[in-house]
Design an enzyme around this catalytic site. Structure first.
Site, mmCIF file in Angstrom:
data_model
loop_
_atom_site.group_PDB
_atom_site.id
_atom_site.type_symbol
_atom_site.label_atom_id
_atom_site.label_comp_id
_atom_site.label_asym_id
_atom_site.label_seq_id
_atom_site.Cartn_x
_atom_site.Cartn_y
_atom_site.Cartn_z
ATOM 1 N N ASP A 160 95.162 -3.197 -13.397
ATOM 2 C CA ASP A 160 95.376 -1.944 -13.173
ATOM 3 C C ASP A 160 95.707 -1.787 -11.325
ATOM 4 O O ASP A 160 94.607 -2.368 -10.619
ATOM 5 C CB ASP A 160 95.139 -0.566 -13.446
ATOM 6 C CG ASP A 160 95.748 -0.587 -15.264
ATOM 7 O OD1 ASP A 160 96.588 -1.038 -15.497
ATOM 8 O OD2 ASP A 160 94.736 -0.018 -15.729
HETATM 9 N N1 URA Z 1 93.081 -2.021 -19.570
HETATM 10 C C1 URA Z 1 93.343 -1.157 -18.613
HETATM 11 O O1 URA Z 1 93.611 -0.287 -19.090
HETATM 12 N N2 URA Z 1 93.519 -1.899 -17.582
HETATM 13 C C2 URA Z 1 92.998 -2.800 -16.753
HETATM 14 O O2 URA Z 1 93.159 -3.328 -15.484
HETATM 15 C C3 URA Z 1 92.892 -3.785 -17.413
HETATM 16 C C4 URA Z 1 92.882 -3.067 -19.362
#
Ligand code: URA
Length: 229
Positions: free
Chosen positions: A101
């Site tokens: 993310d």
């Molecule tokens: N899980 C999440 O919630 N975000 C990420 O960036 C990676 C795994």
């Protein structure tokens, strides 16, 4: 291999750009200008363009320590992309093997070898990923067992695969998951009534984030690291 393909594969030109520079007499093979885009290049040939000797780019493999605020995509209208942190030829051919993310930091694998990336990301290979997670609330005593059994994520049909949770402090933990659903870690903690306030990926399969890599820095993988997948 055709001369125009060689130019595409060595410096990332499109076929039509390669054809143009060849027709414009800008390419030499063994010191002679070659204007035939179909000229066959073998291992013994020396190709030069724009004053530089060219060689084929082999498949490339990197690890990046992704900083917050970068998106794992090749282009985005609203945010800087992780590839802005790279300085490599033919960069548009690179892709990330899996995504983090915008606000998540840590290990991202980058390659132009689609089959290798598939081994890293495909659900069939169930490659383990370990995240360091900081939470808004102390982790519930039942969380280790809940994650080991699988939790129900909002909007999903099946439970999450068994995951390993190890507490570092009441509000910090290491979580290893074996799948990669959208926002999986954040949703797993939401499913047990907590909230992720910071997330950092430390490991993918056997590969740990190199502690020498500052946020935003990257390095090529070694032959052993590539073969580990
Ligand atoms: N899980 C999440 O919630 N975000 C990420 O960036 C990676 C795994």
């Amino acid at each position: 291999m055709r001369l125009d393909k060689f130019l595409c594969d060595s410096i990332g030109l499109t076929r039509s750009q390669a054809g143009k520079v060849i027709r414009a007499s800008q390419v030499q093979v063994d010191g002679q200008t070659v204007k035939d885009a179909g000229f066959q290049i073998g291992g013994e040939h020396q190709v030069r363009y724009a004053g530089q000797s060219l060689r084929l780019l082999g498949p490339r493999y990197f690890m990046l320590n992704k900083p917050a605020g970068y998106i794992c995509a090749n282009e985005d209208a609203d945010h800087p992309c992780i590839f802005q942190l790279f300085d490599e030829p033919a960069q548009s051919r690179l892709h990330s093997a899996g995504r983090l993310d915008l606000d998540t930091t840590g290990l991202v694998l980058v390659s132009d070898d689609g089959q290798w990336s598939h081994r890293v990301t495909s659900p069939r290979h169930a490659c383990a990923k370990t995240y360091r997670v900081w939470l808004a609330e102390p982790v519930a005593a039942t969380a280790v067992a809940q994650f080991a059994e699988g939790v129900q994520l909002h909007g999903e049909r099946s439970l999450t695969r068994p995951a390993e949770l190890a507490l570092v402090s009441p509000t910090e933990a290491l979580l290893t998951i074996h799948e990669g659903k959208y926002h999986q870690v954040k949703r797993m903690f939401a499913a047990i009534g907590n909230k992720v306030v910071r997330l950092h990926r430390e490991q993918i399969g056997p590969l740990q984030l190199d502690p020498l890599l500052e946020p935003g820095a990257y390095r090529p993988l070694s032959a052993e690291e590539i073969a580990a997948f």
